[in-house]
Design an enzyme around this catalytic site. Sequence first.
Site, PDB file in Angstrom:
ATOM      1  N   HIS A  72       0.509  -1.445   0.124  1.00  0.00           N
ATOM      2  CA  HIS A  72      -0.063   0.519  -0.206  1.00  0.00           C
ATOM      3  C   HIS A  72       0.737   1.499  -0.183  1.00  0.00           C
ATOM      4  O   HIS A  72       1.813   1.438   0.765  1.00  0.00           O
ATOM      5  CB  HIS A  72      -0.966   0.529   1.072  1.00  0.00           C
ATOM      6  CG  HIS A  72      -2.193  -0.738   1.188  1.00  0.00           C
ATOM      7  ND1 HIS A  72      -3.066  -0.572   1.908  1.00  0.00           N
ATOM      8  CD2 HIS A  72      -2.131  -1.554   0.554  1.00  0.00           C
ATOM      9  CE1 HIS A  72      -4.297  -1.643   1.664  1.00  0.00           C
ATOM     10  NE2 HIS A  72      -3.633  -2.617   1.033  1.00  0.00           N
ATOM     11  N   TYR A 199      -8.285   5.002   7.888  1.00  0.00           N
ATOM     12  CA  TYR A 199      -8.837   5.631   9.848  1.00  0.00           C
ATOM     13  C   TYR A 199      -9.963   6.847   9.740  1.00  0.00           C
ATOM     14  O   TYR A 199      -9.790   7.873   9.551  1.00  0.00           O
ATOM     15  CB  TYR A 199      -7.086   5.817  10.384  1.00  0.00           C
ATOM     16  CG  TYR A 199      -6.460   5.530  10.195  1.00  0.00           C
ATOM     17  CD1 TYR A 199      -6.106   4.531  11.288  1.00  0.00           C
ATOM     18  CD2 TYR A 199      -5.720   4.614   8.804  1.00  0.00           C
ATOM     19  CE1 TYR A 199      -4.873   3.730  11.847  1.00  0.00           C
ATOM     20  CE2 TYR A 199      -4.794   3.846   9.011  1.00  0.00           C
ATOM     21  CZ  TYR A 199      -4.048   2.940  10.361  1.00  0.00           C
ATOM     22  OH  TYR A 199      -3.162   2.094  10.527  1.00  0.00           O
ATOM     23  N   PRO A 291      -3.217  -0.052  19.078  1.00  0.00           N
ATOM     24  CA  PRO A 291      -2.701  -0.379  17.768  1.00  0.00           C
ATOM     25  C   PRO A 291      -2.599   0.621  16.330  1.00  0.00           C
ATOM     26  O   PRO A 291      -2.484   0.217  14.861  1.00  0.00           O
ATOM     27  CB  PRO A 291      -4.080  -1.241  17.179  1.00  0.00           C
ATOM     28  CG  PRO A 291      -4.928  -1.565  18.690  1.00  0.00           C
ATOM     29  CD  PRO A 291      -4.113  -0.773  19.398  1.00  0.00           C
ATOM     30  N   LYS A 295       1.319   0.003  15.073  1.00  0.00           N
ATOM     31  CA  LYS A 295       3.393  -0.138  15.441  1.00  0.00           C
ATOM     32  C   LYS A 295       3.465  -1.497  16.355  1.00  0.00           C
ATOM     33  O   LYS A 295       5.177  -1.774  16.339  1.00  0.00           O
ATOM     34  CB  LYS A 295       3.826   0.496  15.863  1.00  0.00           C
ATOM     35  CG  LYS A 295       3.593   1.770  15.096  1.00  0.00           C
ATOM     36  CD  LYS A 295       4.667   1.995  14.025  1.00  0.00           C
ATOM     37  CE  LYS A 295       5.197   3.101  12.898  1.00  0.00           C
ATOM     38  NZ  LYS A 295       4.448   2.058  11.968  1.00  0.00           N
ATOM     39  N   TYR A 382       4.250   6.668   9.237  1.00  0.00           N
ATOM     40  CA  TYR A 382       3.616   5.289   9.651  1.00  0.00           C
ATOM     41  C   TYR A 382       4.430   4.410   9.049  1.00  0.00           C
ATOM     42  O   TYR A 382       4.622   3.025   9.061  1.00  0.00           O
ATOM     43  CB  TYR A 382       1.905   5.207   8.839  1.00  0.00           C
ATOM     44  CG  TYR A 382       1.267   4.576   8.824  1.00  0.00           C
ATOM     45  CD1 TYR A 382       0.120   4.641   9.336  1.00  0.00           C
ATOM     46  CD2 TYR A 382       1.743   3.549   7.905  1.00  0.00           C
ATOM     47  CE1 TYR A 382      -0.018   3.874   9.405  1.00  0.00           C
ATOM     48  CE2 TYR A 382       0.719   2.924   8.053  1.00  0.00           C
ATOM     49  CZ  TYR A 382      -0.439   2.558   8.524  1.00  0.00           C
ATOM     50  OH  TYR A 382      -1.509   1.599   8.365  1.00  0.00           O
TER      51      TYR A 382
HETATM   52  P1  RFL Z   1       3.102 -12.050  21.257  1.00  0.00           P
HETATM   53  O1  RFL Z   1       3.309 -11.756  19.579  1.00  0.00           O
HETATM   54  O2  RFL Z   1       2.192 -11.213  22.416  1.00  0.00           O
HETATM   55  O3  RFL Z   1       3.665 -13.486  21.546  1.00  0.00           O
HETATM   56  C1  RFL Z   1       3.893 -13.979  22.655  1.00  0.00           C
HETATM   57  C2  RFL Z   1       3.927 -15.111  22.886  1.00  0.00           C
HETATM   58  O4  RFL Z   1       4.832 -15.894  24.399  1.00  0.00           O
HETATM   59  C3  RFL Z   1       3.923 -16.931  24.694  1.00  0.00           C
HETATM   60  N1  RFL Z   1       3.951 -16.614  26.317  1.00  0.00           N
HETATM   61  C4  RFL Z   1       4.048 -17.374  26.728  1.00  0.00           C
HETATM   62  N2  RFL Z   1       5.318 -18.791  27.083  1.00  0.00           N
HETATM   63  C5  RFL Z   1       5.990 -19.649  27.733  1.00  0.00           C
HETATM   64  N3  RFL Z   1       5.746 -18.799  28.745  1.00  0.00           N
HETATM   65  C6  RFL Z   1       5.201 -18.148  29.579  1.00  0.00           C
HETATM   66  N4  RFL Z   1       5.478 -17.993  30.682  1.00  0.00           N
HETATM   67  C7  RFL Z   1       4.677 -17.184  28.046  1.00  0.00           C
HETATM   68  N5  RFL Z   1       3.493 -16.431  28.594  1.00  0.00           N
HETATM   69  C8  RFL Z   1       2.910 -16.306  27.030  1.00  0.00           C
HETATM   70  C9  RFL Z   1       2.517 -16.425  23.856  1.00  0.00           C
HETATM   71  O5  RFL Z   1       1.381 -17.251  23.982  1.00  0.00           O
HETATM   72  C10 RFL Z   1       2.514 -16.507  22.841  1.00  0.00           C
HETATM   73  O6  RFL Z   1       2.889 -16.925  21.621  1.00  0.00           O
HETATM   74  O7  RFL Z   1       4.687 -11.062  21.403  1.00  0.00           O
HETATM   75  P2  RFL Z   1       5.462 -10.013  20.498  1.00  0.00           P
HETATM   76  O8  RFL Z   1       6.367 -11.773  19.317  1.00  0.00           O
HETATM   77  O9  RFL Z   1       6.293  -9.428  20.971  1.00  0.00           O
HETATM   78  O10 RFL Z   1       5.005 -10.022  19.445  1.00  0.00           O
HETATM   79  C11 RFL Z   1       4.158  -8.808  19.396  1.00  0.00           C
HETATM   80  C12 RFL Z   1       2.622  -9.086  18.463  1.00  0.00           C
HETATM   81  O11 RFL Z   1       1.914  -9.597  19.109  1.00  0.00           O
HETATM   82  C13 RFL Z   1       2.058  -7.128  19.036  1.00  0.00           C
HETATM   83  O12 RFL Z   1       2.895  -6.480  18.813  1.00  0.00           O
HETATM   84  C14 RFL Z   1       1.272  -6.663  17.250  1.00  0.00           C
HETATM   85  O13 RFL Z   1      -0.250  -8.272  17.635  1.00  0.00           O
HETATM   86  C15 RFL Z   1       0.181  -5.585  17.746  1.00  0.00           C
HETATM   87  N6  RFL Z   1      -0.145  -5.233  16.757  1.00  0.00           N
HETATM   88  C16 RFL Z   1      -0.132  -5.395  15.836  1.00  0.00           C
HETATM   89  N7  RFL Z   1       0.529  -4.522  15.641  1.00  0.00           N
HETATM   90  C17 RFL Z   1       1.293  -3.966  13.898  1.00  0.00           C
HETATM   91  O14 RFL Z   1       2.552  -3.538  14.351  1.00  0.00           O
HETATM   92  N8  RFL Z   1       0.795  -3.639  13.315  1.00  0.00           N
HETATM   93  C18 RFL Z   1      -1.207  -3.954  13.287  1.00  0.00           C
HETATM   94  O15 RFL Z   1      -1.404  -3.732  12.504  1.00  0.00           O
HETATM   95  C19 RFL Z   1      -1.230  -4.214  14.915  1.00  0.00           C
HETATM   96  N9  RFL Z   1      -2.883  -4.424  15.008  1.00  0.00           N
HETATM   97  C20 RFL Z   1      -2.166  -5.040  17.006  1.00  0.00           C
HETATM   98  C21 RFL Z   1      -2.892  -5.194  16.360  1.00  0.00           C
HETATM   99  C22 RFL Z   1      -2.510  -5.884  18.366  1.00  0.00           C
HETATM  100  C23 RFL Z   1      -4.025  -6.291  18.897  1.00  0.00           C
HETATM  101  N10 RFL Z   1      -4.020  -6.806  19.709  1.00  0.00           N
HETATM  102  C24 RFL Z   1      -5.034  -7.710  20.043  1.00  0.00           C
HETATM  103  C25 RFL Z   1      -3.478  -6.786  21.133  1.00  0.00           C
HETATM  104  C26 RFL Z   1      -4.312  -5.429  16.238  1.00  0.00           C
HETATM  105  C27 RFL Z   1      -4.646  -5.936  17.581  1.00  0.00           C
HETATM  106  C28 RFL Z   1      -6.408  -5.994  17.774  1.00  0.00           C
HETATM  107  C1  PHB Z   2      -5.017  -4.290  11.063  1.00  0.00           C
HETATM  108  O1  PHB Z   2      -4.987  -5.144   9.689  1.00  0.00           O
HETATM  109  O2  PHB Z   2      -5.068  -5.861  11.801  1.00  0.00           O
HETATM  110  C2  PHB Z   2      -4.602  -3.501  11.440  1.00  0.00           C
HETATM  111  C3  PHB Z   2      -3.726  -2.748  10.644  1.00  0.00           C
HETATM  112  C4  PHB Z   2      -4.176  -0.913  10.796  1.00  0.00           C
HETATM  113  C5  PHB Z   2      -4.006  -1.022  12.056  1.00  0.00           C
HETATM  114  C6  PHB Z   2      -4.589  -1.502  13.064  1.00  0.00           C
HETATM  115  C7  PHB Z   2      -5.244  -2.966  12.957  1.00  0.00           C
HETATM  116  O3  PHB Z   2      -3.292   0.692  12.768  1.00  0.00           O
END
Ligand code: RFL
Ligand code: PHB
Length: 387
Positions: A72, A199, A291, A295, A382
């Site tokens: 994009h 957004y 989110p 990032k 971004y």
């Molecule tokens: P994770 O993905 O949370 O993985 C951590 C892993 O550790 C395990 N764990 C354990 N394992 C062993 N022993 C324990 N005691 C443990 N405790 C936990 C867990 O089961 C898990 O598998 O962390 P990591 O690898 O640092 O990755 C981070 C990302 O997942 C997170 O920052 C993103 O998902 C955030 N996020 C977004 N980030 C973006 O860059 N772009 C996005 O568009 C974006 N959208 C989002 C998001 C996060 C969201 N939520 C629900 C938090 C949208 C949402 C809705």
């Molecule tokens: C997503 O597609 O899950 C998404 C995209 C952009 C954001 C957060 C989440 O800023």
Amino acid sequence: MRVQVCIIGGGPSGLLLSHILHRAGIETIVLERQTRDYVLSRIRAGVLEQGTVETLREHGLGDRMDREGFPHGGTYVAARNRGFRVGFEALTGKRVMVYGQTEVTSDLYAARDAAGGAVVHEAEHVAIHDAGGTPHVTYRKDGAEHRVDCDWIAGCDGFHGISRKTIPKDVLRTVERVYPFGWLGVLSRTKPADDELIYANHARGFALASMRNERLSRYYIQAPVDDPLDKWTDEAFWDELRRRLPSDVAEALETGPSIEKSIAPLRSFVAEPMRWNRLFLVGDAAHIVPPTGAKGLNLAVSDARYLSEALIAHYGGDDAGIDGYSDRALARVWKATRFSWWFTTLMHRFPEDGTFGARMKEAEIDYLEGSEAAQTVMAENYVGLPF
Ligand code: RFL
Ligand code: PHB
């Protein structure tokens, strides 16, 4: 058993770190509490910065992303029933990639499997011992106790993991802001609202139209974090989303049954330092951003990249990277924390905003529309700051 680096957590940061280190001949084991299916069913991030895309490509993880992902060159920002485009590519020469976190994680698991990497699922009671001396990690699996001796421990276990909690309270400093609302997210097998993300700032609250592919849409609306999910029938969700998007987009919106629906809290959180003796914190274990601005996953990737470089240099005889890891990672983390906070604040309605606060946000969005300088600041953040 003995490895050089014991990695706790099999999310994107832990798997990527393990993959990069393996390619440099450094032995790791990944200990993950959940099953693989569970990890792959968590619908999260959707947008990869250019640096994340390049990091994945550099390490042989880019083939499917380049075939199935969607580059994009910009995004839409909307308020007061109209939208405008911020063109990242025209302003910065960079694009982002729409490719879901589940796909990135799935590619990482495939790469670990192909290389014979050790990933232990359903590892229970993972505990860190003697991170200041002779580090080792213990865990239970299938009722048996296991011990991993190692040189270093990488805490990649997310916000609720045990790694950060192992660092003594008088060493770790934390800063936190909890936002007074959450994001209600829906995934549906419908055509995305537009070719790029939208957004939207609206008097009823923020809305985001995102996507995974031509037939898979991801939408979010600002909602009270303690709203019961059953209050949000699909119909109630689509009605509310339509009210918050510009009317031309809302009228053309394709709706359908949700295939995933959840409410996530929004917070900013940073823990410092990201290293304590032989323990490193990586990704969400050390920091959380709201989110808006996409990032979180990208920071997890940049941390994993920095730490892998530091460990590879260490085994080559140079400890400067190890000693500099925390400062280097945090410099990037704080800037992304600032951007995520700014974009969240601008686009959402807060209980304390009142008419003045709401008008200030509308005026800032109006200014953003008319100012190339303001758009460049947004675009540069971004698409991702340089490593
Ligand atoms: P994770 O993905 O949370 O993985 C951590 C892993 O550790 C395990 N764990 C354990 N394992 C062993 N022993 C324990 N005691 C443990 N405790 C936990 C867990 O089961 C898990 O598998 O962390 P990591 O690898 O640092 O990755 C981070 C990302 O997942 C997170 O920052 C993103 O998902 C955030 N996020 C977004 N980030 C973006 O860059 N772009 C996005 O568009 C974006 N959208 C989002 C998001 C996060 C969201 N939520 C629900 C938090 C949208 C949402 C809705
Ligand atoms: C997503 O597609 O899950 C998404 C995209 C952009 C954001 C957060 C989440 O800023």
